[in-house]
Design a protein around this motif. Sequence first.
Motif, PDB file in Angstrom:
ATOM      1  N   ALA A 148       0.726  -1.063   0.034  1.00  0.00           N
ATOM      2  CA  ALA A 148       0.007   0.202  -0.075  1.00  0.00           C
ATOM      3  C   ALA A 148       0.943   1.325  -0.131  1.00  0.00           C
ATOM      4  O   ALA A 148       0.628   2.198  -0.600  1.00  0.00           O
ATOM      5  CB  ALA A 148      -0.780   0.031   1.177  1.00  0.00           C
ATOM      6  N   HIS A 149       1.992   1.113   0.679  1.00  0.00           N
ATOM      7  CA  HIS A 149       2.819   2.271   0.889  1.00  0.00           C
ATOM      8  C   HIS A 149       3.538   2.609  -0.715  1.00  0.00           C
ATOM      9  O   HIS A 149       3.753   3.831  -1.210  1.00  0.00           O
ATOM     10  CB  HIS A 149       3.962   2.072   1.936  1.00  0.00           C
ATOM     11  N   GLN A 150       3.703   1.459  -1.269  1.00  0.00           N
ATOM     12  CA  GLN A 150       4.443   1.614  -2.694  1.00  0.00           C
ATOM     13  C   GLN A 150       3.482   2.256  -3.752  1.00  0.00           C
ATOM     14  O   GLN A 150       3.808   3.179  -4.554  1.00  0.00           O
ATOM     15  CB  GLN A 150       4.817   0.006  -3.086  1.00  0.00           C
ATOM     16  N   ILE A 151       2.225   1.766  -3.543  1.00  0.00           N
ATOM     17  CA  ILE A 151       1.125   2.554  -4.510  1.00  0.00           C
ATOM     18  C   ILE A 151       0.962   3.808  -4.106  1.00  0.00           C
ATOM     19  O   ILE A 151       1.114   4.716  -4.821  1.00  0.00           O
ATOM     20  CB  ILE A 151      -0.262   1.942  -3.932  1.00  0.00           C
ATOM     21  N   THR A 152       0.990   4.349  -2.784  1.00  0.00           N
ATOM     22  CA  THR A 152       0.512   5.777  -2.456  1.00  0.00           C
ATOM     23  C   THR A 152       2.035   6.588  -2.855  1.00  0.00           C
ATOM     24  O   THR A 152       1.801   7.794  -3.291  1.00  0.00           O
ATOM     25  CB  THR A 152       0.508   5.946  -0.766  1.00  0.00           C
ATOM     26  N   GLU A 153       3.165   5.992  -2.716  1.00  0.00           N
ATOM     27  CA  GLU A 153       4.452   6.766  -3.435  1.00  0.00           C
ATOM     28  C   GLU A 153       4.318   6.899  -4.841  1.00  0.00           C
ATOM     29  O   GLU A 153       4.708   7.945  -5.200  1.00  0.00           O
ATOM     30  CB  GLU A 153       5.729   5.952  -3.063  1.00  0.00           C
ATOM     31  N   GLU A 154       3.743   6.048  -5.551  1.00  0.00           N
ATOM     32  CA  GLU A 154       3.462   6.224  -7.036  1.00  0.00           C
ATOM     33  C   GLU A 154       2.671   7.316  -7.160  1.00  0.00           C
ATOM     34  O   GLU A 154       2.553   8.106  -8.196  1.00  0.00           O
ATOM     35  CB  GLU A 154       3.021   4.805  -7.704  1.00  0.00           C
ATOM     36  N   VAL A 155       1.730   7.002  -6.520  1.00  0.00           N
ATOM     37  CA  VAL A 155       0.593   8.191  -6.741  1.00  0.00           C
ATOM     38  C   VAL A 155       1.056   9.825  -6.585  1.00  0.00           C
ATOM     39  O   VAL A 155       0.913  10.485  -7.207  1.00  0.00           O
ATOM     40  CB  VAL A 155      -0.693   7.860  -5.654  1.00  0.00           C
ATOM     41  N   GLU A 156       1.832   9.734  -5.456  1.00  0.00           N
ATOM     42  CA  GLU A 156       2.526  10.717  -4.991  1.00  0.00           C
ATOM     43  C   GLU A 156       3.570  11.482  -6.056  1.00  0.00           C
ATOM     44  O   GLU A 156       3.554  12.470  -6.669  1.00  0.00           O
ATOM     45  CB  GLU A 156       3.351  10.966  -3.713  1.00  0.00           C
ATOM     46  N   ASN A 157       4.245  10.432  -6.822  1.00  0.00           N
ATOM     47  CA  ASN A 157       5.011  10.813  -7.946  1.00  0.00           C
ATOM     48  C   ASN A 157       4.452  11.250  -9.265  1.00  0.00           C
ATOM     49  O   ASN A 157       4.865  12.327  -9.715  1.00  0.00           O
ATOM     50  CB  ASN A 157       6.027   9.447  -8.384  1.00  0.00           C
ATOM     51  N   ARG A 158       3.284  10.663  -9.452  1.00  0.00           N
ATOM     52  CA  ARG A 158       2.650  11.181 -10.729  1.00  0.00           C
ATOM     53  C   ARG A 158       1.998  12.518 -10.385  1.00  0.00           C
ATOM     54  O   ARG A 158       1.887  13.403 -11.268  1.00  0.00           O
ATOM     55  CB  ARG A 158       1.651  10.133 -11.046  1.00  0.00           C
ATOM     56  N   LEU A 159       1.606  13.032  -9.199  1.00  0.00           N
ATOM     57  CA  LEU A 159       0.928  14.080  -8.919  1.00  0.00           C
ATOM     58  C   LEU A 159       2.010  15.133  -8.894  1.00  0.00           C
ATOM     59  O   LEU A 159       1.747  16.267  -9.598  1.00  0.00           O
ATOM     60  CB  LEU A 159       0.065  14.006  -7.707  1.00  0.00           C
TER      61      LEU A 159
END
Length: 310
Positions: A267-278
């Motif tokens: 879940a943490h890895q997914i949120t980091e990818e979300v943050e990177n794209r934003l």
Amino acid sequence: MVADNRSAVRKVLIITLLLNLFVMTLKAVLGSWTGSLSLLADALHSVTDSANNILGLIASRFSSPQPDRDHPYGHQKFEGVGALGIAAFLGIACFEILQGAIERILSGGGKPVIISPSELWLLLIVLGVNIFVTFYERHVGQQVGSPILIADAQHTMSDVWVTIAVLGGLIGVWQGQVLNLPQLQWLDIILSFPVALLVFRSGWNVIKDNLPWLVDEMAIAPEAIHGIVIQVPGVINCHEIASRGIVGRQVFIEMHLIVDVTDVETAHQITEEVENRLKERFSPVRILIHIEPPAYQSDQITYEAESKSR
């Protein structure tokens, strides 16, 4: 993390302060010599230019983008407050110009304006300085993302139009002297009114540009954020999306994220990818994400308006 460009902002403000003091002094001296109401009003407008530079220096001193214990979201709103101070100065200048013009009309025109070609040439120098200050401040303001510089450049642009109007009126007054047409003396008074309207318009634009930031108006449409986030693998949905700030200056985003995993690490890895794209799309941006399990369901992308029945 947003860059701290305050040293560049202060440098520009000091340079423009010195130039504005020169312009203000020259206009005031010429206004006293000639007895021109419009030129004295223009000098008053230049007083606000100098005051705005000083205000900008004070605001820049306290507007660090870096967070601290007392201001965890940074201090950049100090610049927005400073920009509203500029709008207040513009309002005062507008009132003073209108008051002086009305008093001159009620007194039957007042003392005649006496102008010479050499004084008109000095006004052309003033105009050139104002144009330089406007484009210099606007260029650096856009380059470093400083609202105080952009707002002050907009104010100085109003001063450019004011000086053009005053110069045109005084040329007409000078021609009235040459051609023995005393009626052209009224040009000095008549042009004071559009000068006041230009000053008011500049103040309104400054308010319109900075007030949404100060009242935390939505910075990014939640549908746009949702469209980016939903494309990240592992994301089921996101909801209760909120954003504030100004894109390109500083944005804060919050959301609830439903992920198709149950372990914390993934879940943490997914949120980091979300943050990177934003961040790629809206940087500089600070993002806060609340993770929710796959079983949670919500179709509410953002906050709904309060019920009107209350």
